[in-house]
Design a protein around this motif. Structure first.
Motif, PDB file in Angstrom:
ATOM      1  N   ARG A  12       0.824  -1.201   0.000  1.00 14.49           N
ATOM      2  CA  ARG A  12       0.000   0.000   0.000  1.00 14.49           C
ATOM      3  C   ARG A  12       0.863   1.258   0.000  1.00 14.49           C
ATOM      4  O   ARG A  12       0.527   2.253  -0.652  1.00 14.49           O
ATOM      5  CB  ARG A  12      -0.941   0.006   1.220  1.00 14.49           C
ATOM      6  N   PHE A  13       1.983   1.212   0.698  1.00 14.83           N
ATOM      7  CA  PHE A  13       2.868   2.384   0.774  1.00 14.83           C
ATOM      8  C   PHE A  13       3.479   2.698  -0.592  1.00 14.83           C
ATOM      9  O   PHE A  13       3.516   3.861  -1.015  1.00 14.83           O
ATOM     10  CB  PHE A  13       3.966   2.129   1.807  1.00 14.83           C
ATOM     11  N   VAL A  14       3.948   1.677  -1.295  1.00 15.42           N
ATOM     12  CA  VAL A  14       4.561   1.882  -2.616  1.00 15.42           C
ATOM     13  C   VAL A  14       3.524   2.365  -3.616  1.00 15.42           C
ATOM     14  O   VAL A  14       3.773   3.295  -4.394  1.00 15.42           O
ATOM     15  CB  VAL A  14       5.225   0.576  -3.106  1.00 15.42           C
ATOM     16  N   ILE A  15       2.350   1.739  -3.604  1.00 13.04           N
ATOM     17  CA  ILE A  15       1.308   2.094  -4.574  1.00 13.04           C
ATOM     18  C   ILE A  15       0.751   3.493  -4.303  1.00 13.04           C
ATOM     19  O   ILE A  15       0.590   4.300  -5.226  1.00 13.04           O
ATOM     20  CB  ILE A  15       0.192   1.043  -4.564  1.00 13.04           C
ATOM     21  N   ALA A  16       0.477   3.788  -3.036  1.00 14.25           N
ATOM     22  CA  ALA A  16      -0.142   5.070  -2.690  1.00 14.25           C
ATOM     23  C   ALA A  16       0.765   6.250  -3.004  1.00 14.25           C
ATOM     24  O   ALA A  16       0.290   7.341  -3.341  1.00 14.25           O
ATOM     25  CB  ALA A  16      -0.532   5.080  -1.211  1.00 14.25           C
ATOM     26  N   ASN A  17       2.081   6.052  -2.923  1.00 11.38           N
ATOM     27  CA  ASN A  17       3.020   7.137  -3.183  1.00 11.38           C
ATOM     28  C   ASN A  17       3.486   7.201  -4.635  1.00 11.38           C
ATOM     29  O   ASN A  17       4.253   8.094  -4.982  1.00 11.38           O
ATOM     30  CB  ASN A  17       4.237   7.006  -2.265  1.00 11.38           C
ATOM     31  N   GLY A  18       3.010   6.273  -5.463  1.00 14.16           N
ATOM     32  CA  GLY A  18       3.338   6.326  -6.887  1.00 14.16           C
ATOM     33  C   GLY A  18       4.821   6.270  -7.182  1.00 14.16           C
ATOM     34  O   GLY A  18       5.315   6.985  -8.073  1.00 14.16           O
ATOM     35  N   PHE A  19       5.565   5.411  -6.475  1.00 16.15           N
ATOM     36  CA  PHE A  19       7.016   5.369  -6.658  1.00 16.15           C
ATOM     37  C   PHE A  19       7.417   4.899  -8.057  1.00 16.15           C
ATOM     38  O   PHE A  19       8.454   5.322  -8.580  1.00 16.15           O
ATOM     39  CB  PHE A  19       7.655   4.465  -5.592  1.00 16.15           C
ATOM     40  N   CYS A  20       6.607   4.047  -8.667  1.00 19.08           N
ATOM     41  CA  CYS A  20       6.960   3.565 -10.004  1.00 19.08           C
ATOM     42  C   CYS A  20       6.872   4.688 -11.037  1.00 19.08           C
ATOM     43  O   CYS A  20       7.736   4.812 -11.910  1.00 19.08           O
ATOM     44  CB  CYS A  20       6.046   2.401 -10.404  1.00 19.08           C
ATOM     45  N   LYS A  21       5.842   5.526 -10.939  1.00 23.12           N
ATOM     46  CA  LYS A  21       5.754   6.659 -11.858  1.00 23.12           C
ATOM     47  C   LYS A  21       6.877   7.651 -11.593  1.00 23.12           C
ATOM     48  O   LYS A  21       7.472   8.206 -12.536  1.00 23.12           O
ATOM     49  CB  LYS A  21       4.400   7.363 -11.727  1.00 23.12           C
ATOM     50  N   LYS A  22       7.193   7.880 -10.335  1.00 23.95           N
ATOM     51  CA  LYS A  22       8.289   8.798 -10.006  1.00 23.95           C
ATOM     52  C   LYS A  22       9.610   8.283 -10.560  1.00 23.95           C
ATOM     53  O   LYS A  22      10.452   9.076 -11.008  1.00 23.95           O
ATOM     54  CB  LYS A  22       8.370   8.983  -8.494  1.00 23.95           C
ATOM     55  N   LEU A  23       9.801   6.962 -10.561  1.00 22.76           N
ATOM     56  CA  LEU A  23      11.016   6.395 -11.135  1.00 22.76           C
ATOM     57  C   LEU A  23      11.051   6.627 -12.645  1.00 22.76           C
ATOM     58  O   LEU A  23      12.084   6.978 -13.210  1.00 22.76           O
ATOM     59  CB  LEU A  23      11.094   4.900 -10.822  1.00 22.76           C
ATOM     60  N   CYS A  24       9.895   6.448 -13.310  1.00 28.07           N
ATOM     61  CA  CYS A  24       9.826   6.700 -14.752  1.00 28.07           C
ATOM     62  C   CYS A  24      10.147   8.160 -15.068  1.00 28.07           C
ATOM     63  O   CYS A  24      10.853   8.452 -16.039  1.00 28.07           O
ATOM     64  CB  CYS A  24       8.434   6.351 -15.286  1.00 28.07           C
ATOM     65  N   VAL A  25       9.642   9.068 -14.240  1.00 28.45           N
ATOM     66  CA  VAL A  25       9.890  10.493 -14.471  1.00 28.45           C
ATOM     67  C   VAL A  25      11.363  10.815 -14.278  1.00 28.45           C
ATOM     68  O   VAL A  25      11.927  11.639 -15.012  1.00 28.45           O
ATOM     69  CB  VAL A  25       9.007  11.346 -13.543  1.00 28.45           C
TER      70      VAL A  25
END
Length: 379
Positions: A43-56
Motif C-alpha cells: 500500500r505504501f509503494v502504490i499510494a506514493n506512486g514510486f513507479c511513476k516517479k522512477l519513470c519520471v
C-alpha cells in the motif's frame, strides 16, 4: 505464552525515511519486490506512486501523462477523488502500468532506425527531385542519380532549416540521431553542404489526425505550429564531412507522439553558381526502440489534447530478428513505391532533354493507349 508483537519496518523508520530510501532505488524490479514484503509495504509503494516517479526520473517526459488507460480494465480512466475505492483502483492501475513502463525504459533490447516516414522540410530547392523523402535512402545515389534533400538558397548563412519525421510508434525511446551531409560530387571541388550545428525536438501533433493523401503528395514546406514539443536537445556541432555523423543524446528520451524534428542551424557552404548558401542532407536515422505494441499514446479531446498513456497487457513485444526484418521491409513499402515513381519521372526528364532536338510527331487522334494515370498515395 505471551504473543510476540512484530513491528513493521515502515513503522520503525517512519514514512519520510522510507520514502527517501525507496526514491533512491533505480531498478524497477526492486520496487516490485518491495510490494511483496507485506500488505503495508504494498500500500505504501502504490499510494506514493514510486513507479511513476522512477519513470519520471529516467525520462522526465513521462510527467506529461495525467491519465493512464489499461486496456481491458472496467474503469479505464478514473478521476482521482471520486470515491475512495475508485481512487485506490486508479492508484493500483498506475502502479501496474508504470512498473511495466519503467522496466521497458531501461531495457537493453536491440536498437534500430525508428523513422517511419518524412513529414516535410522547412524549405526545398527543387521539389520533388530534392525532397526530404530522399533522406531515407542509405546512399547518396539512386540508380545513377543523386539522392539528397536540399534547402533553398539563402544570402544569410544564419537562416536555419528543419526536417520533420514521423516515427514507427507513438512511443519510442530515442538514444541518438545520425545525419549525413551531402557531398555534391557533380560540382567542382566536391563541396559538402553541411550545417554548422544541429538540434533536435520531439513531441506530438496538437490534433490527433493523420495526413491525407493530398497532403502527403504535395508537402514540401512544413511549420512546427501544429506540434507540441516535449523535449528539446542541446546544440551539437556538425562537421563539414560527408559521413554518417552520430549525435548521442545526453540521456534516453521518451518521444511521446512519435514526431522528431531536426533543426539545422547555420550554413557553411556557398554554391559557386549563384553565390547562395545551402544545406543538403542525404541520409537521416533516428536510433532507438519502439514501445509498441505494449504501450501507445493517444490524444483524447476530453483531456484537452493532452496525451494519455495506453497499456495493452495482453500484447507481447516481438524482438526476433526475423520480425524486425519484416517490419523494416513493410514500413517503407509506400516510400519505396513513391521513390520509384520519382526515379522514373527523373529518367524520363533526362531522356526528353537528350532527345529535345529530335522532332516528335504527336497524333491528334486518341487511337493509342490511354494517358498515363495520375498516381496518388494509398489512403
Amino acid at each position: 505464552m505471551e504473543e510476540v508483537k512484530r513491528m513493521d519496518l515502515l513503522d520503525w523508520v517512519g514514512a519520510d525515511a522510507a520514502a527517501r530510501v525507496l526514491m533512491g532505488l533505480d531498478d524497477p524490479a526492486d520496487l516490485v519486490r518491495a510490494t511483496c514484503v507485506s500488505k503495508s509495504w504494498s500500500r505504501f509503494v502504490i499510494a506514493n506512486g514510486f513507479c511513476k516517479k522512477l519513470c519520471v526520473r529516467m525520462c522526465p517526459e513521462v510527467s506529461i501523462f495525467t491519465h493512464v488507460i489499461e486496456e481491458g480494465s472496467s474503469a479505464e480512466v478514473a478521476d482521482v477523488g471520486s470515491s475512495s475505492s475508485d481512487e485506490w483502483a486508479s492508484m493500483e492501475r498506475e502502479h501496474r502500468v508504470y512498473s511495466c513502463l519503467s522496466h521497458h525504459l531501461i531495457s537493453r533490447l536491440a536498437k534500430a532506425d525508428c523513422i517511419s516516414e518524412p513529414i516535410g522540410a522547412s524549405s526545398t530547392d527543387n521539389y520533388p527531385e530534392e525532397s526530404v523523402d530522399y533522406t531515407l535512402e542509405p546512399t547518396d545515389r539512386v540508380e545513377l542519380r543523386p539522392s539528397y534533400w536540399s534547402s533553398k538558397g539563402e544570402t544569410d548563412p544564419r537562416v536555419p532549416e528543419k526536417l520533420t519525421y514521423r516515427l514507427n510508434s507513438n512511443l519510442c525511446v530515442v538514444t541518438e540521431i545520425k545525419i549525413q551531409p551531402f557531398k555534391a560530387y557533380f560540382q567542382i571541388g566536391n563541396p559538402v553542404y553541411s550545417a554548422l550545428a544541429v538540434r533536435f525536438r520531439m513531441g506530438y501533433p496538437k490534433l490527433a489526425q493523420e495526413a491525407t493523401a493530398e497532403e502527403y503528395s504535395s508537402r514540401q514546406e512544413v511549420t512546427d505550429d501544429n506540434y507540441i514539443w516535449t523535449y528539446v536537445s542541446p546544440e551539437f556541432p556538425m562537421l563539414q564531412e560527408s559521413n554518417l555523423q552520430s549525435f548521442k543524446l545526453p540521456r534516453p528520451v521518451l518521444c511521446i507522439g512519435g514526431i522528431v524534428q531536426i533543426e539545422l542551424l547555420g550554413r557553411v557552404q556557398k554554391q559557386d553558381i549563384d553565390g547562395l548558401y545551402y544545406i543538403c542532407v542525404c541520409h537521416v536515422k533516428v536510433i532507438g526502440r519502439k514501445l509498441a505494441p505494449l504501450f501507445d499514446s493517444n490524444i483524447l479531446h476530453c483531456n484537452k489534447g493532452i496525451p494519455v498513456l495506453q497499456y495493452f497487457p495482453d500484447m507481447r513485444v516481438s524482438t526476433t530478428p526475423e520480425t524486425q526484418e519484416t517490419e523494416d521491409r513493410s514500413k517503407s513499402s509506400w516510400q519505396a513505391f513513391a521513390m520509384r515513381i520519382r526515379e522514373l519521372r527523373w529518367n524520363r526528364a533526362i531522356l526528353n532533354t537528350l532527345l529535345g532536338a529530335i522532332p516528335i510527331i504527336v497524333d491528334d487522334y486518341n487511337d493509342g493507349p490511354d494517358e498515363e494515370p495520375e498516381l496518388e498515395p494509398p489512403t
